[in-house]
Design a protein around this motif. Structure first.
Motif: not given
Length: 191
Positions: A85-95
């Motif tokens: 959707t190219q809208t802001p994400a609700y989540s974080n992605i972390q190594a």
């Protein structure tokens, strides 16, 4: 044959030339342990492939972290709703460990798809993988007990307890850490 090349040829049913084109235009980036790949409220502009490492996706709510996915070697990674959707994400992605990811941007995928209908197989495969993950997780919460969810997680990722902290596993299973300890104790007693 690399794992990614095998996915291109055997699962996506694309040709080696498609894999080589993907490698030519994609980028490789390394992340340190605890480094963010994506932060909430930013737009996810990539679909990545974890070449090496361990990654988690989580949502913060009321000061608590709620893990909603784990990614390991040879898995595709994205905040896919945000990506599509190219809208802001609700989540974080972390190594969660030193991680190397090969990724392609939204614009690059759209450009590939405009060159040939064959590239739609790539997009379809990615979409199906994320859809299956989401459906499997939702269904698991509706029909499986916490112990069954734990057993399934261990069966699909036998080394997860060495790769992820216990609080992250508990959060992913939607149990308190103390409950996870009891579930594990029951599992070990039965063995």
């Amino acid at each position: 044959m690399t794992d990614l090349q095998e996915i291109f040829i055997k699962k996506m049913l694309l040709q080696k030339e498609h894999y080589l084109k993907f490698c030519e235009i994609s980028q490789v980036k390394s992340y340190h342990k605890k480094e963010f790949i994506l932060k909430e409220n930013s737009i996810c502009s990539f679909v990545g492939f974890v070449e090496k490492g361990t990654v988690r996706s989580f949502i913060q709510n009321d000061g608590k972290e709620h893990n909603n996915d784990f990614y390991f070697n040879n898995s595709f990674i994205s905040a896919y709703r945000s990506f599509v959707t190219q809208t802001p994400a609700y989540s974080n992605i972390q190594a969660m460990s030193q991680t190397t990811m090969r990724y392609i941007t939204f614009e690059q995928i759209k450009a590939l798809e405009s060159t040939s209908d064959t590239w739609n197989k790539f997009g379809k495969y990615i979409a199906e993988q994320f859809f299956i993950r989401k459906c499997s997780r939702e269904t698991s919460f509706l029909i499986n007990s916490a112990k069954e969810r734990y057993d399934s997680l261990i069966a699909s990722h036998p080394k997860i307890e060495q790769l992820m902290p216990q609080y992250a596993i508990a959060s992913y299973l939607r149990v308190e850490p103390e409950s996870l300890s009891r579930i594990k104790a029951l599992t070990y007693i039965k063995k």
